[in-house]
Every structure is written in C-alpha cells, then in structure tokens.
Design a protein around this motif. Structure first.
Motif, PDB file in Angstrom:
ATOM      1  N   ALA A  77       0.819  -1.226   0.000  1.00  0.00           N
ATOM      2  CA  ALA A  77       0.000   0.000   0.000  1.00  0.00           C
ATOM      3  C   ALA A  77       0.844   1.262   0.000  1.00  0.00           C
ATOM      4  O   ALA A  77       0.305   2.371   0.116  1.00  0.00           O
ATOM      5  CB  ALA A  77      -0.933  -0.008   1.215  1.00  0.00           C
ATOM      6  N   GLY A  78       2.173   1.123  -0.112  1.00  0.00           N
ATOM      7  CA  GLY A  78       3.009   2.318  -0.111  1.00  0.00           C
ATOM      8  C   GLY A  78       3.053   2.965   1.264  1.00  0.00           C
ATOM      9  O   GLY A  78       2.829   2.308   2.292  1.00  0.00           O
ATOM     10  N   THR A  79       3.326   4.255   1.272  1.00  0.00           N
ATOM     11  CA  THR A  79       3.593   4.952   2.531  1.00  0.00           C
ATOM     12  C   THR A  79       2.365   5.733   3.005  1.00  0.00           C
ATOM     13  O   THR A  79       1.768   5.410   4.010  1.00  0.00           O
ATOM     14  CB  THR A  79       4.799   5.891   2.351  1.00  0.00           C
ATOM     15  OG1 THR A  79       5.888   5.126   1.838  1.00  0.00           O
ATOM     16  CG2 THR A  79       5.211   6.530   3.670  1.00  0.00           C
ATOM     17  N   ASN A  80       2.001   6.737   2.241  1.00  0.00           N
ATOM     18  CA  ASN A  80       0.892   7.595   2.677  1.00  0.00           C
ATOM     19  C   ASN A  80       0.175   8.119   1.437  1.00  0.00           C
ATOM     20  O   ASN A  80       0.361   9.262   1.040  1.00  0.00           O
ATOM     21  CB  ASN A  80       1.448   8.752   3.524  1.00  0.00           C
ATOM     22  CG  ASN A  80       0.350   9.661   4.008  1.00  0.00           C
ATOM     23  OD1 ASN A  80      -0.811   9.243   4.133  1.00  0.00           O
ATOM     24  ND2 ASN A  80       0.692  10.918   4.278  1.00  0.00           N
ATOM     25  N   ILE A  81      -0.623   7.256   0.833  1.00  0.00           N
ATOM     26  CA  ILE A  81      -1.320   7.607  -0.405  1.00  0.00           C
ATOM     27  C   ILE A  81      -2.796   7.777  -0.078  1.00  0.00           C
ATOM     28  O   ILE A  81      -3.466   6.808   0.304  1.00  0.00           O
ATOM     29  CB  ILE A  81      -1.115   6.500  -1.467  1.00  0.00           C
ATOM     30  CG1 ILE A  81       0.380   6.326  -1.764  1.00  0.00           C
ATOM     31  CG2 ILE A  81      -1.899   6.836  -2.740  1.00  0.00           C
ATOM     32  CD1 ILE A  81       0.709   5.075  -2.536  1.00  0.00           C
ATOM     33  N   LYS A  82      -3.253   9.002  -0.193  1.00  0.00           N
ATOM     34  CA  LYS A  82      -4.658   9.267   0.169  1.00  0.00           C
ATOM     35  C   LYS A  82      -5.621   8.580  -0.801  1.00  0.00           C
ATOM     36  O   LYS A  82      -5.366   8.525  -2.001  1.00  0.00           O
ATOM     37  CB  LYS A  82      -4.918  10.776   0.154  1.00  0.00           C
ATOM     38  CG  LYS A  82      -4.531  11.458   1.453  1.00  0.00           C
ATOM     39  CD  LYS A  82      -4.894  12.925   1.391  1.00  0.00           C
ATOM     40  CE  LYS A  82      -3.710  13.824   1.697  1.00  0.00           C
ATOM     41  NZ  LYS A  82      -2.599  13.871   0.814  1.00  0.00           N
ATOM     42  N   ASP A  83      -6.726   8.063  -0.270  1.00  0.00           N
ATOM     43  CA  ASP A  83      -7.793   7.463  -1.083  1.00  0.00           C
ATOM     44  C   ASP A  83      -7.269   6.372  -2.016  1.00  0.00           C
ATOM     45  O   ASP A  83      -7.696   6.282  -3.177  1.00  0.00           O
ATOM     46  CB  ASP A  83      -8.511   8.541  -1.902  1.00  0.00           C
ATOM     47  CG  ASP A  83      -9.224   9.551  -1.014  1.00  0.00           C
ATOM     48  OD1 ASP A  83      -9.738   9.138   0.035  1.00  0.00           O
ATOM     49  OD2 ASP A  83      -9.245  10.743  -1.374  1.00  0.00           O
ATOM     50  N   ASP A 122       7.044   1.698   4.474  1.00  0.00           N
ATOM     51  CA  ASP A 122       6.958   2.089   3.063  1.00  0.00           C
ATOM     52  C   ASP A 122       6.159   1.058   2.244  1.00  0.00           C
ATOM     53  O   ASP A 122       6.013   1.214   1.026  1.00  0.00           O
ATOM     54  CB  ASP A 122       8.348   2.315   2.447  1.00  0.00           C
ATOM     55  CG  ASP A 122       9.328   1.206   2.755  1.00  0.00           C
ATOM     56  OD1 ASP A 122       9.083   0.407   3.687  1.00  0.00           O
ATOM     57  OD2 ASP A 122      10.363   1.128   2.064  1.00  0.00           O
ATOM     58  N   HIS A 123       5.626   0.045   2.892  1.00  0.00           N
ATOM     59  CA  HIS A 123       4.810  -0.973   2.211  1.00  0.00           C
ATOM     60  C   HIS A 123       3.439  -1.118   2.860  1.00  0.00           C
ATOM     61  O   HIS A 123       2.471  -1.478   2.204  1.00  0.00           O
ATOM     62  CB  HIS A 123       5.548  -2.322   2.207  1.00  0.00           C
ATOM     63  CG  HIS A 123       6.895  -2.222   1.573  1.00  0.00           C
ATOM     64  ND1 HIS A 123       7.105  -2.484   0.237  1.00  0.00           N
ATOM     65  CD2 HIS A 123       8.092  -1.821   2.069  1.00  0.00           C
ATOM     66  CE1 HIS A 123       8.381  -2.266  -0.049  1.00  0.00           C
ATOM     67  NE2 HIS A 123       9.005  -1.865   1.039  1.00  0.00           N
ATOM     68  N   THR A 124       3.393  -0.846   4.163  1.00  0.00           N
ATOM     69  CA  THR A 124       2.123  -0.901   4.896  1.00  0.00           C
ATOM     70  C   THR A 124       1.980   0.389   5.708  1.00  0.00           C
ATOM     71  O   THR A 124       1.724   0.366   6.904  1.00  0.00           O
ATOM     72  CB  THR A 124       2.073  -2.128   5.836  1.00  0.00           C
ATOM     73  OG1 THR A 124       3.189  -2.055   6.740  1.00  0.00           O
ATOM     74  CG2 THR A 124       2.119  -3.428   5.070  1.00  0.00           C
ATOM     75  N   GLY A 125       2.173   1.521   5.036  1.00  0.00           N
ATOM     76  CA  GLY A 125       2.033   2.822   5.696  1.00  0.00           C
ATOM     77  C   GLY A 125       0.567   3.153   5.948  1.00  0.00           C
ATOM     78  O   GLY A 125      -0.310   2.282   5.855  1.00  0.00           O
ATOM     79  N   SER A 126       0.307   4.417   6.214  1.00  0.00           N
ATOM     80  CA  SER A 126      -1.058   4.794   6.621  1.00  0.00           C
ATOM     81  C   SER A 126      -2.096   4.500   5.535  1.00  0.00           C
ATOM     82  O   SER A 126      -3.288   4.396   5.825  1.00  0.00           O
ATOM     83  CB  SER A 126      -1.101   6.277   6.990  1.00  0.00           C
ATOM     84  OG  SER A 126      -0.780   7.053   5.868  1.00  0.00           O
ATOM     85  N   SER A 127      -1.658   4.314   4.280  1.00  0.00           N
ATOM     86  CA  SER A 127      -2.598   3.993   3.192  1.00  0.00           C
ATOM     87  C   SER A 127      -3.341   2.684   3.414  1.00  0.00           C
ATOM     88  O   SER A 127      -4.372   2.442   2.788  1.00  0.00           O
ATOM     89  CB  SER A 127      -1.870   3.879   1.850  1.00  0.00           C
ATOM     90  OG  SER A 127      -0.663   4.543   1.847  1.00  0.00           O
TER      91      SER A 127
END
Ligand code: ZN
Length: 270
Positions: free
Chosen positions: A68-74, A97-102
C-alpha cells in the motif's frame, strides 16, 4: 523510524541512477503514479521513501493490490479507477513504506504471520482486520493465480508472490534490490534463496518485481544465486563482513556481492 528513513536514503545513494520507468500512465497525482506493466497488471510508484512500489494484479473475478506504499490518500478509490474488480490488499512485509497509513483505505490486509511482531511498531494505526497468508497457498483471482511463497530474511514475514503463467513474481524487499537489510539471519535467508531459485527454474519465472521498482531493477535467478553463494560463505566464516558505518536497524556489518550489499549484525550469522 528515523533509522528506517536513513536506510531508505542509503538505498537512494546506492542505487543511482534510478527511475527509468516505462509503461503507459493510467493514474497520477502528488502521492502516486500508476503505470501499466501488461494488460491486467500495473505498478504504482510512491515517492516518500524512494519509489516504493505497489502492484495491482487483475483476474476475471477480482484484483489484488500488493503493498500500500507509505501515505497515499484514497488509495482504494485510486485502484478502483484502474480495475473494476473488487480489490483485496496483501503485503510483502510489514514496513512503513509498504504498509504505511494507506492501509487504512482497506477493511482488511493479508500478511505473513511472521511479521505480526512488527505491527506495533509499523502498522499500529491500522483500523481494519489483519488476516494471515499461508505458505504455498494459491490466491485465485479468476483465470489468474498467485502463489504465496514465504521468503523470510529481510523480515521474518517477508513474502514473494509468483504468477507462474505470466512468468514473473513480486518479491517486495525479500532480496533487497541493491541493498538487503537482513534483519533476521543468514540461515533463513539461504533457505528462502534456495526455494525461490528452485521455483524460478522449475516454472520459467524470468524475474521478480521489487518493492522499490525503478523500471529495470527486477530480481533475477542469477542475482539470487549470487546472493545464495555469498550468504553461504558468510555463514561458513569464509567471508567476513566489514563495518557498515550507517548502522541502521543496528545492522553494522556489510558484505558486497555483484551489484548489491547485504547488511546485518553478528546475530545473523547462525
Ligand atoms: Zn522493508
């Protein structure tokens, strides 16, 4: 987290020049760019921690998002604009960087149980349900299958996903691209290299897309064989690591192979 970020910066320095991605852009905003790999496969590139990579894989029934990346909104809306199929999130491992807030865009995430111990540090804000992958299980997307292959080394729960029909897989940070942070031990990593080499050879898998894809840094059978040979030499004492001044994650030793480094500490040599 600070150490982790400095580790990622080192990846940048060690891997320049980077970013020669090709493929038609199907989505782009400030957080992420998605490009087409083939008709039903896309790579998303974030830029908060050196082009951290997400992979969207579509079958006839459903789609999988790997990481899910780092912090990708929506992120859920973004991937739904690319694939009309319902999307399930799975992770190559639990790192920010793979299970960030996204990850919070998704009601559930599927991880290797080996990384459960990393959840409090790196995924503690996740509001959804954590489900567990099984080693060698087949994820059926409808006319397309991904095989789950546990590949501990970088973390205890690092995982590779093989698409045997397509002839490629997705290995996250399991083999480290140009810099493997070995937070477990060489014995585990050697076992992971051996099983992946045998699966690649037996199934004509040409390469594995990495967790920090730059367009041409896929893992190959030759590279993993090289890592395997080097790791065996470190474990047997034939090769001794030099001092790694960056010391991130407490990994203060380093050995160099053909185009890559492995960093570790004494407890990994067992
Ligand atoms: Zn990682």
């Amino acid at each position: 987290m600070k150490k982790f970020i400095s580790g990622c910066l080192l990846i940048v320095l060690f891997s320049m020049p980077a970013f020669t991605q090709e493929g038609k852009i199907v989505f782009s905003n400030d957080d992420v760019v998605f490009r087409q790999i083939d008709q039903h496969t896309w790579v998303g590139t974030g830029h908060e921690m050196w082009n951290e990579s997400l992979y969207l894989i579509e079958g006839t029934d459903r789609s999988i998002l790997i990481d899910a990346g780092t912090n990708i909104k929506d992120l859920d809306k973004i991937v739904s604009s690319i694939t009309p199929k319902p999307v399930t999130l799975i992770a190559t491992h639990v790192h920010p960087d793979h299970t960030g807030s996204s990850v919070n865009s998704f009601p559930e995430i599927h991880i290797n149980p080996g990384d459960t111990e990393l959840i409090p540090e790196f995924m503690d804000n996740y509001k959804g349900v954590v489900k567990y992958l099984k080693d060698r299980e087949i994820i059926d997307l409808g006319n397309r299958q991904l095989e789950v292959v546990f590949t501990p080394g970088h973390t205890k729960g690092s995982t590779t996903f093989m698409d045997k029909n397509a002839g490629y897989g997705f290995s996250g940070d399991s083999f480290g691209t140009a810099l493997l942070l070995l937070t477990t031990d060489f014995s585990s990593f050697i076992a992971s290299c051996e099983r992946v080499c045998s699966l690649m050879e037996g199934n004509h898998i040409r390469y594995l897309y990495t967790g920090h894809h730059d367009g041409n840094n896929m893992e190959t059978l030759n590279k993993i064989k090289d890592m395997l040979a080097l790791s065996k030499n470190v474990l047997s004492g034939k090769i001794k690591g030099g001092f790694n001044p960056d010391n991130m994650f407490g990994l203060h030793l380093a050995v160099e192979g053909n185009g890559y480094r492995i960093i570790y500490n004494e407890s990994a040599v067992k």
